[in-house]
Design an enzyme around this catalytic site. Sequence first.
Site, PDB file in Angstrom:
ATOM      1  N   SER A 250      56.803   7.874 -29.199  1.00  0.00           N
ATOM      2  CA  SER A 250      58.202   7.493 -29.004  1.00  0.00           C
ATOM      3  C   SER A 250      59.121   8.255 -29.947  1.00  0.00           C
ATOM      4  CB  SER A 250      58.450   5.994 -29.230  1.00  0.00           C
ATOM      5  OG  SER A 250      57.610   5.219 -28.427  1.00  0.00           O
ATOM      6  N   ASP A 322      46.636   3.207 -39.279  1.00  0.00           N
ATOM      7  CA  ASP A 322      45.207   3.000 -39.017  1.00  0.00           C
ATOM      8  C   ASP A 322      44.900   1.516 -39.163  1.00  0.00           C
ATOM      9  OD1 ASP A 322      42.495   3.093 -38.770  1.00  0.00           O
ATOM     10  OD2 ASP A 322      42.124   4.396 -40.485  1.00  0.00           O
TER      11      ASP A 322
END
Length: 797
Positions: A250, A322
């Site tokens: 995005s 992560d």
Amino acid sequence: MKLLKKILVGLLIAVVLFVFIGLVFINSLTPTYSGEQELTDLTADVSVYFDAYGIPHIYGETEEDALRALGYVHAQDRLWQMELLRRIAKGRLSAVFGADLVETDMFMLTLGIDEHTNKTMSHLDMDSKTVQLAQAYLDGINAFVDKGPTPVEFYLTGLDKTPFQLEDVYNTIGYMAFSFAMGHKTDPLLTELRNKLGDGYIQDLAITSDTSSTWIKNYKLPSRDSVSASVTAQVTQLLEKLPVPQFVGSNSWVLAPEKTKNGKVILANDPHIGFAQPSVWYEAHVTAKNYEKYGYHIAGIPFPLLGHDRNLAYGLTMFQNDDINFYFEEYHPSDSTKYKTAAGYASFEIVTKTIKVKDGEDVEFQFKKTKNGPLLNGVSKQLYSERPIAVSWVYTQLDNQVMDALYGMTHATNMEEFKKALPKIHAPGLNIMYGDAEGNVAWWATAKLFEMPDSLSTKFILNGAVANEQPLNYLDFSENPSAVNPPWQYVYSANNQPDSVNGKLVPGYYLPENRAKRIVSLLEGKDKWDKSEAAKMILDVTSSVNPSLVAEMIRLVDIKELSPEQTKQMDLLKNWDGSYQLNSTAATLYHRAEYRVVKNIFEDEMGEGLFQDFLKTHLFKRQIAHIAKKDHSPWWDNINTPDVKEDKASIATVSFKEAWESLVEDFGPNPDEWTWDKVHTVEHEHPIGQVESLRTYFNVGPFPIHGSREVINNLSFGYDDTGFYKVTVGPSTRRIIDFSDIENSISILPTGQSGNPLSKHYKDQALLYVNGEFRKMMMNKEEIIRESTDILLFAPK
């Protein structure tokens, strides 16, 4: 003759009657955009005005009333999409599509989203405003399920409509959270490459972010081991079978008043999501006493993930942190029911699940769980490892308060109220972009971040049997990257690496700097932005990085080995500005050459299977510019030619020649025919459109489309030997919110508002989207009433 005439007349009447009944039946399946409907539990009438593109503008006395109406109109346009999304986490796709989805269902059940939802449901405060509004929305959905026309997909699949429950909302959020994660594609791949090739090769991969690349700047000051088959490949294949899109990337930027012509904040946002039909977002403008929001909804979720009103606006991009770790586990040497931990041996938890299969027998399977998470071994018939591998995911390990966060965000009236909701988002990791009418701009990276022991990389499979490879602690939200009213007068995000906080970087699977570099260069180079200029920027198709990669390749190519025509095209490519217009031939030649370069560098060492896995990761996208800077690397030499030692220059030369030959084969020897529109196309695919005879009825497109991967107008594709670039990911909406003229803010969807193929709004925005056009997001009630031709009134039952 008279008998024959009677027979023919009878047949004609039968055909006309059949066609008439068919048309009546088909018409009965279309959404109802006008007239009156009764809804149970309404306190007063609710008026729904549909604009020219089918966007509902809902006016209710209470918010509960308005959300009941929202649930109904959302369901009549998107019930099939709602149905598929709620089925994923519970492993119920095989019941619709048959045995081909069994392994995907097994994988999703093993992740434990449904179990986590059950745990969340067991301690929900059913009297909270979050739950009450969600239930009102579900009541509206179920009213349509009960008495609305059945969408055609249910007839084609033989599926019955059934009521929706609160757990379906949480399961849909769970799938959304996993869809953002990239660790499942990267960690096993890197572990396998390290084991296969050694550290000499691994150190030349772009595993960590380059300190010289463009990072998102923080501003905290207040003010304004051995794997015998590819885990990556199997997980990726299972997820590719999902009949709904995945979230990928995005862009967003928010300009402070000092950067705009009219002295008011401008917010731009275009979340990048896999293309599908129907498209992801359902737009709705909801107004009730003390509440108004123009929002973008995921099917089956009551609160919008993107939204604005007259006070504030917010958008999102993927953080790419992560939040998934893999662990090798170790069996007890003589007892397969136990596994090794730092404190001794523990017993596996055994979970049994049953999957319903369309036109087949039920499938019962078991999987094991450790303290780190479920084992992936045995989930797929092809997913085999010599050692058990567990997956640890933040989403299923912490309490789920995401719905409360969405409620808080959508009901905030100022920046401080908005910010208070954000720590409740533990997963997925999101960059929340914010601007308001008071002139504030902000970016917050939202996720529950954890700290690992120093020097331990979570990009490889960890050792579950030791204590020093576990998270040390979770960080407080105040330690997350953010910027609030920074002195450079804008915030942005392009899924790139955020700067360090307290001297530490947040590990993640960030995308390369390409889009970020272009965004920063455009914003830094200009003040006095307005809505039209922001709209032009969100459609920008110029790469900030690719021309430099071209220059590096041209510098290395041995001109003596090229023909005069190839030399001429090399000169034209040298002058390429990195723009991806439909008539560009340089763009086509560049990508053919780039793919051949990448293939010639990596495939010999990786092998075909791992190379294909590599192409599907963000690591691959970061690697292109990274390896181009290295004059010496073990990757340059082709291990399949032991008598010849290839170098950077020889790879560049042979790759250019191979790219040229492939283009001549596909389009002929005239380079003027190698235009971008012939290779770069988009088709929005419906799950049922996979049946060739139904493709034209359910799919939208294909269309040639400008743009490319990792430009601002990010229309992305995968690489393969065909040299044709079928766009699979792109802007799921483009929004420009201008607080100097809030009622004329603009937006667009990739296809249309409705997911019903029989609706007039199924694909009425598709050409506007392809052509880079916008439409108004209306908020003025007088204008809405004046412009609306379709009005649906809901009355209390």
